[in-house]
Scaffold this active site. Structure first.
Site, PDB file in Angstrom:
ATOM      1  N   ARG A 123       0.836  -1.217   0.000  1.00 42.74           N
ATOM      2  CA  ARG A 123       0.000   0.000   0.000  1.00 42.74           C
ATOM      3  C   ARG A 123       0.864   1.257   0.000  1.00 42.74           C
ATOM      4  NH1 ARG A 123      -1.825   0.546   6.380  1.00 42.74           N
ATOM      5  NH2 ARG A 123       0.237   0.084   7.208  1.00 42.74           N
ATOM      6  N   CYS A 127       2.308   6.247  -7.858  1.00 47.42           N
ATOM      7  CA  CYS A 127       2.953   7.428  -8.433  1.00 47.42           C
ATOM      8  C   CYS A 127       1.999   8.598  -8.241  1.00 47.42           C
ATOM      9  CB  CYS A 127       3.232   7.225  -9.924  1.00 47.42           C
ATOM     10  SG  CYS A 127       3.724   8.772 -10.698  1.00 47.42           S
ATOM     11  N   ASN A 161      -4.263   7.559   3.083  1.00 47.20           N
ATOM     12  CA  ASN A 161      -3.712   7.141   4.370  1.00 47.20           C
ATOM     13  C   ASN A 161      -2.211   7.375   4.397  1.00 47.20           C
ATOM     14  OD1 ASN A 161      -4.454   5.772   6.950  1.00 47.20           O
ATOM     15  ND2 ASN A 161      -2.749   4.470   6.341  1.00 47.20           N
ATOM     16  N   GLU A 162      -1.767   8.167   5.345  1.00 44.42           N
ATOM     17  CA  GLU A 162      -0.331   8.377   5.573  1.00 44.42           C
ATOM     18  C   GLU A 162       0.447   8.520   4.268  1.00 44.42           C
ATOM     19  OE1 GLU A 162       1.035   5.292   8.268  1.00 44.42           O
ATOM     20  OE2 GLU A 162       0.226   6.363   9.996  1.00 44.42           O
ATOM     21  N   CYS A 169       9.759   7.702 -11.326  1.00 41.75           N
ATOM     22  CA  CYS A 169       9.398   7.248 -12.681  1.00 41.75           C
ATOM     23  C   CYS A 169       9.647   8.358 -13.700  1.00 41.75           C
ATOM     24  CB  CYS A 169       7.946   6.777 -12.702  1.00 41.75           C
ATOM     25  SG  CYS A 169       6.751   8.107 -12.735  1.00 41.75           S
ATOM     26  N   CYS A 172       7.457  11.393 -13.219  1.00 41.40           N
ATOM     27  CA  CYS A 172       7.916  12.247 -12.120  1.00 41.40           C
ATOM     28  C   CYS A 172       9.177  13.005 -12.537  1.00 41.40           C
ATOM     29  CB  CYS A 172       8.170  11.412 -10.865  1.00 41.40           C
ATOM     30  SG  CYS A 172       6.623  10.870 -10.085  1.00 41.40           S
ATOM     31  N   GLU A 321      -4.992   8.132  14.908  1.00 35.51           N
ATOM     32  CA  GLU A 321      -4.691   6.737  15.246  1.00 35.51           C
ATOM     33  C   GLU A 321      -3.798   6.693  16.482  1.00 35.51           C
ATOM     34  OE1 GLU A 321      -2.851   4.346  12.218  1.00 35.51           O
ATOM     35  OE2 GLU A 321      -4.084   5.216  10.638  1.00 35.51           O
ATOM     36  N   TRP A 329       4.625  -3.763  14.781  1.00 34.25           N
ATOM     37  CA  TRP A 329       5.703  -3.484  13.825  1.00 34.25           C
ATOM     38  C   TRP A 329       6.999  -3.004  14.497  1.00 34.25           C
ATOM     39  CZ3 TRP A 329       6.522   1.580  14.822  1.00 34.25           C
ATOM     40  CH2 TRP A 329       5.414   2.361  15.202  1.00 34.25           C
ATOM     41  N   HIS A 372      -1.952  -6.827  15.638  1.00 33.34           N
ATOM     42  CA  HIS A 372      -1.905  -5.438  16.107  1.00 33.34           C
ATOM     43  C   HIS A 372      -3.035  -5.235  17.113  1.00 33.34           C
ATOM     44  CE1 HIS A 372      -1.994  -1.077  16.115  1.00 33.34           C
ATOM     45  NE2 HIS A 372      -0.904  -1.042  15.371  1.00 33.34           N
TER      46      HIS A 372
HETATM   47  C1  GLA Z   1      -0.390   3.175  10.442  1.00 38.67           C
HETATM   48  C2  GLA Z   1      -1.486   2.971   9.410  1.00 38.67           C
HETATM   49  C3  GLA Z   1      -2.541   2.001   9.859  1.00 38.67           C
HETATM   50  C4  GLA Z   1      -1.927   0.827  10.568  1.00 38.67           C
HETATM   51  C5  GLA Z   1      -1.115   1.320  11.735  1.00 38.67           C
HETATM   52  C6  GLA Z   1      -0.494   0.225  12.557  1.00 38.67           C
HETATM   53  O1  GLA Z   1      -0.550   4.236  11.253  1.00 38.67           O
HETATM   54  O2  GLA Z   1      -2.092   4.171   9.032  1.00 38.67           O
HETATM   55  O3  GLA Z   1      -3.258   1.589   8.720  1.00 38.67           O
HETATM   56  O4  GLA Z   1      -1.132   0.118   9.683  1.00 38.67           O
HETATM   57  O5  GLA Z   1      -0.059   2.097  11.239  1.00 38.67           O
HETATM   58  O6  GLA Z   1       0.180   0.723  13.671  1.00 38.67           O
HETATM   59 ZN    ZN Z   2       6.054   8.711 -10.626  1.00 37.97          ZN
END
Ligand code: GLA
Ligand code: ZN
Length: 691
Positions: A123, A127, A161-162, A169, A172, A321, A329, A372
């Site tokens: 995930r 690009c 997300n994040e 590429c 880019c 979060e 992790w 998790h």
């Molecule tokens: C990140 C992600 C979440 C999950 C958490 C696990 O913050 O945004 O989807 O993977 O880590 O700690």
């Molecule tokens: Zn690219």
């Protein structure tokens, strides 16, 4: 003194009038178990959860085949939550792609720094330049917005997300060249000068000769490297804007994306401008072996304050979060000890969060995150230790409605800047022990522990209204930026800077005429002639001179970097005692206009740095809210026009006591009141004082 108007509350960030309590919820993983979905809502209500973040990685559930949409499950989810009084934070799914999309259009899969395209999977690896991916994300975001953008149960958009990482590429690369043409006004000689390309014969004839800093290509030109970082931020922000615009077509619901605190790769001050509010994901290493919780708390608080201040208005933020128990992790994944979940959650609120949200509500049954932590375990009931603590926190948060929208009022600001960090981490020389964020946190620590609020600001932010500006390792001071510092001190401000001050300009070109450059030599009344580096464990000793400006006494140790500075008018506060530079100044102060400029020429321990600020705050009349806070008990203050709310937090594994006379207790956990308030290990209290 700020006037009352400036102290009135911010409006709530969303249509929810309470502290938001909830988190990532993935019903799309459980569609074949309707009884689980029903049970989820019951459990949410039991846990005093009022919000759920839905559909973050749900693209393949929403659009299983190109152009074939399946919104039924999402309709049901939103209705079910809404009917139970649970607000929905609705996500766009761009953070992970279904296989059909990557197979049809491989160019949207990211290319790594070695020029090789990744394969489909995982995930957050698209690009950000690809016009096709921008089109597809706008398409699905638009559909979500059209369908749910006016639903009363949807309180917030959560984009992607994040956002993180870089793409190398061809698309880019072409866009990077355009970015450079714009930045250097189409003039390749301007770029050649700013990047100093005469070095190693790297002069370019035109923009089409320039590559991104491939790991197997040109990555020794610091000007190029730092412009690439700026480009990555710009492209990510443009990608985000593309998503936000698609949402705004049909919806007025506020928009956020979840940031990651001191994450190095993106200048969050730029990204935050694309959102209506800031939210972030906080995973401190609580209970790390050999590290006191009090130190971990200072690091976490720094990120909270940074996230609060990347918002252009410095509004409250959302803690999007956190884990109710442990993550999966880290090299070693510790359980939060009893009390720590409530303590760490209220710690976020203390530093400006108007929510406590989790990754994740229910543990997934398979794949990468099955171990998790979550509110609901694989066991499936409310009868767990973790659930009980989440529930207790939920009850406490319901008692904190009056905190929503309150402000963090700070007389102190500390500079933490992404460009500066990129440049510091990139240069070759001195020592590899750069420790820029760590040093900023050392300089923040005293205030954080004592409950003296600090804003974390950038080079380009205003200094107005602050009595003290702290600029640790401010290596980069751009052309023309020096006057801002001189004016601030001339008008009565106090500034503290350290080693590495103003070596380079915005393109990482060294200032000529002696460090600190950009006219700061005059402001600080010193000349930094040379810098010595120390091996790990090696120390240089210094002592405070008697009768110095701050009344500090004794000897102290220095590590990593020792600059050899000369006073050019500054008063010497401390001198080196060892090494061939014994007798040279190490701490100085220069009176300049109505203010003072302090310089610390070598790296001190956190403890010594705290003592420096204790003394300096005393001379500036910057006082802690509670006079007798014991070691390891931290405070932070949120305010509105009528009240100050003081959060008192015991990060010790032993009980502690503090005098809270004059305050009312609003909520507390693991605390009891006699003459003084007693806080059990990891105890927390929220107090109120009418002004
Ligand atoms: C990140 C992600 C979440 C999950 C958490 C696990 O913050 O945004 O989807 O993977 O880590 O700690
Ligand atoms: Zn690219």
């Amino acid at each position: 003194m700020k006037n009352d108007d400036m102290l009135s509350k911010f409006p709530p960030l969303t249509s929810c009038r309470h502290i938001i309590h909830g988190g990532d919820y993935n019903p799309d993983q459980w569609l074949s178990s309707p009884e689980v979905l029903e049970r989820d809502v019951e459990l949410m209500r039991l846990a005093h959860i009022n919000s759920a973040t839905v559909a973050i990685f749900a693209w393949s559930a929403i659009e299983p085949e190109e152009g074939v949409y399946n919104f039924g499950w999402l309709d049901d989810t939103i209705e079910r939550l809404y009917n139970n009084g649970i607000g929905v934070v609705l996500s766009t799914p761009s953070g992970a792609r279904p296989a059909w999309l990557d197979i049809a259009h491989p160019e949207i899969m990211r290319t790594s720094a070695n020029g090789v395209r990744i394969r489909h999977g995982r995930r957050q690896n698209h690009c950000y330049t690809s016009p096709y991916y921008r089109k597809k994300t706008a398409e699905i975001d638009g559909k979500l917005s059209e369908r749910y953008g006016r639903h009363p149960g949807v309180i917030l958009w959560h984009i992607s997300n994040e956002y993180s990482g870089e793409c190398y590429c061809e698309l880019c690369r072409a866009e990077f060249r355009n970015f450079l043409k714009e930045r250097y006004h189409g003039d390749i000689e301007e770029l050649n000068h700013m990047w100093w390309t005469g070095f190693w014969s790297h002069r370019y004839r035109n923009f089409d000769e320039i590559d991104p800093p491939y790991s197997n290509g040109e990555n020794s030109v610091h000007g190029l490297n730092i412009d690439w970082k700026r480009f990555v931020t710009r492209q990510t922000a443009a990608f985000m804007r593309n998503e936000a615009e698609a949402l705004r077509m049909h919806s007025d619901i506020p928009i956020t994306t979840n940031l990651m605190g001191t994450y190095e790769g993106l200048d969050y001050r730029v990204l935050a401008k694309e959102a209506d509010l800031v939210s972030w994901d906080n995973y401190p290493r609580w209970h790390e072996y050999g590290v006191p919780e009090s130190d971990t708390a200072v690091t976490a608080a720094f990120s909270h304050d940074l996230m609060r201040c990347v918002d252009p208005e410095k509004k409250p933020f959302l803690l999007m979060e956190s884990t109710p128990s442990l993550v999966n992790w880290m090299p070693v994944n510790k359980l939060k000890r009893p009390g720590m979940h409530i303590l760490s959650s209220l710690h976020a609120v203390a530093h400006g969060a108007d929510s406590v949200q989790y990754f994740q509500f229910r543990k997934s049954r398979g794949a990468a995150e099955k171990f998790h932590g979550a509110v609901v375990d694989h066991e499936g009931s409310e009868n767990t230790r973790v659930f009980a603590e989440v529930k207790r926190l939920g009850e406490m948060l319901e008692g904190l409605d009056e905190i929503v929208g309150t402000r963090t009022v700070s007389r102190v600001a500390l500079l933490y800047d992404w460009d500066n960090r990129w440049a510091i981490e990139d240069f070759q020389g001195l020592t590899q022990n750069r420790k820029y964020p760590e040093t900023c946190i050392d300089h923040y620590s005293y205030f954080c522990k004592m409950g003296i609020n600090v804003d974390i600001i950038g080079r380009n932010d205003s200094f107005e209204g602050y009595d003290l500006i702290i600029a640790p390792m401010l290596y980069m001071v751009g052309d023309g930026e020096g006057e801002k510092y001189r004016r601030y001190v001339r008008d009565g401000g106090t500034i503290v800077a350290t080693y590495l001050l103003s070596y380079v300009n915005q393109s990482d070109l060294c200032h000529l005429g002696g460090f600190p450059g950009e006219g700061l030599r005059e402001l600080f009344g010193i000349w930094n002639e040379e810098a010595d580096s120390l091996y790990p464990g090696e120390k240089v000793i210094a002592h405070y001179k008697s009768g110095n400006d701050l009344g500090l006494k004794g000897r102290f140790e220095l590590s990593d970097i020792c600059e050899l500075i000369h006073s050019e008018g500054a008063e010497v506060i401390a001198e080196y005692d060892t090494e061939f530079y014994s007798g040279m100044p190490v701490v100085t102060v220069n009176r300049y206009g109505k203010g003072k400029a302090y310089y610390i020429a070598a790296r001190c321990s956190r403890g010594e740095t705290e003592e420096f600020y204790r003394a300096l705050s005393g001379t500036l009349g910057i006082a802690p809210p509670l006079p007798d806070l014991p070691d390891g008990v931290h405070a932070a203050v949120r305010s509105d026009a009528d009240n100050d709310y003081v959060f008192v937090m015991n990060f010790n594994r032993t009980p502690a006591e503090t005098d809270i006379s004059g305050y009312d207790m609003i909520v507390s956990e693991r605390c009891s009141c006699g003459d003084k308030m007693r806080l059990e290990p990891f105890g927390t209290a929220v107090l109120r004082k009418n002004k």
